[in-house]
Design a protein around this motif. Structure first.
Motif, PDB file in Angstrom:
ATOM      1  N   ARG A 194      14.172  16.044 -14.448  1.00  0.00           N
ATOM      2  CA  ARG A 194      14.613  15.486 -15.933  1.00  0.00           C
ATOM      3  C   ARG A 194      15.695  13.914 -16.034  1.00  0.00           C
ATOM      4  NH1 ARG A 194      15.111  20.242 -19.849  1.00  0.00           N
ATOM      5  NH2 ARG A 194      14.872  19.228 -20.867  1.00  0.00           N
ATOM      6  N   GLN A 247       9.582  12.320 -20.435  1.00  0.00           N
ATOM      7  CA  GLN A 247       9.653  13.583 -20.401  1.00  0.00           C
ATOM      8  C   GLN A 247      10.361  14.286 -20.675  1.00  0.00           C
ATOM      9  OE1 GLN A 247      12.232  11.624 -16.630  1.00  0.00           O
ATOM     10  NE2 GLN A 247      10.549  12.824 -14.959  1.00  0.00           N
ATOM     11  N   ALA A 261       4.889  14.630 -13.128  1.00  0.00           N
ATOM     12  CA  ALA A 261       6.796  13.983 -13.847  1.00  0.00           C
ATOM     13  C   ALA A 261       7.489  14.948 -14.698  1.00  0.00           C
ATOM     14  CB  ALA A 261       6.002  13.722 -15.435  1.00  0.00           C
TER      15      ALA A 261
END
Length: 300
Positions: free
Chosen positions: A239, A182, A235
């Motif tokens: 976060r 990520q 994705a």
């Protein structure tokens, strides 16, 4: 009628003088055999004619007296690798509106003051970012969540916050395989957005100096030419970072997301606000004094 034609012809002559001045300047910059242009451009009149304006040779010899349209001028400016100022000089000389991506200094200062006033009313972690990725202001919740010292004196930018090993954000955002992936996606996405937002400034000194500094001091080169795929969008919606959720020194993984707030009719300066996504994130945000009665989409 004849008077108007004479005015237009004089404008065209002035424009051709400016174009030729820039063309010759570029040609001289790459005249040394050791400084050939990376794309082997020769910056000749014929090459400009072939690449950017198919009537350029006719304009030079007077066979055509028609002013190039605005897009053609922009194509010429791109071919000549004009700075923002040079491009706008060509447009203004031809009687077209200049390209104004960012606010003038005085207006920008007013917008920054408005952004600071707004940031002071936001109870969640937030920062103010300018077009050159410089961080103009950081509120206390941001300092607390991301463990950035309150008395930090360094001139920070978004690249520092993301890539600098000496700041805690990078290590706490790359604690396992998933979080590292990520982190990389956000790095690529951020770099591509910066390049796109400043597309008209790639030949300006400030952009060249800034990107050279980024690429020399951090591992930005690894991601500089990469792009994200559509499948990556999911994705990137949130976060991860390790954060405290209480008085214990233990750090736990939380999910958060960003929202971007503009304070003028331009993108920058902008406020970036960070919001909790999952239960642990809400505990972490509560621990640093953020409201707990706001509901946000769950990441689970």
């Amino acid at each position: 009628m004849q008077k108007e034609l004479n005015v237009q012809h004089n404008k065209l002559k002035q424009l051709l003088v400016e174009i030729e001045t820039i063309r010759i300047k570029r040609q001289q910059e790459y005249s040394n055999p050791q400084t050939h242009h990376p794309l082997l451009k020769r910056f000749t009149q014929q090459e400009l004619n072939d690449v950017a304006c198919t009537t350029y040779k006719n304009l030079l010899v007077g066979r055509s007296l028609r002013m190039p349209n605005r897009q053609t001028l922009i194509n010429i400016a791109d071919y000549l690798e004009c700075t923002h100022v040079e491009r706008n000089d060509l447009l203004i000389t031809a009687g077209y509106l200049p390209v104004q991506n960012y606010l003038e200094e005085q207006t920008s200062n007013i917008a920054l003051d408005q952004a600071r006033d707004t940031l002071n009313t936001i109870p969640f972690p937030g920062i103010i970012v300018d077009y050159n990725l410089e961080v103009k202001a950081i509120n206390r919740p941001f300092h607390y969540l991301f463990d950035i010292p309150l008395d930090i004196n360094n001139k920070l930018n978004m690249v520092d916050l993301h890539f600098n090993h000496e700041l805690p954000i990078r290590s706490r955002s790359t604690f396992n395989t998933n979080s590292y992936q990520q982190w990389e996606l956000h790095a690529i996405s951020g770099i591509q957005a910066f390049k796109l937002n400043n597309m008209l400034f790639h030949n300006d000194d400030w952009y060249q100096s800034l990107t050279k500094d980024f690429r020399q001091n951090y591992d930005v080169n690894k991601y500089w030419k990469m792009s994200t795929k559509d499948s990556d969008n999911e994705a990137m919606k949130s976060r991860q970072i390790l954060a405290k959720t209480g008085n214990s020194k233990a750090l736990v993984p939380i999910h958060y997301r960003e929202i971007h707030i503009a304070v003028s009719n331009r993108k920058y300066p902008e406020i970036v606000v960070y919001l909790p996504v999952d239960t642990l994130a809400r505990k972490a945000f509560e621990f640093i004094g953020c409201p707990t009665d706001c509901l946000f989409p769950s990441n689970n």
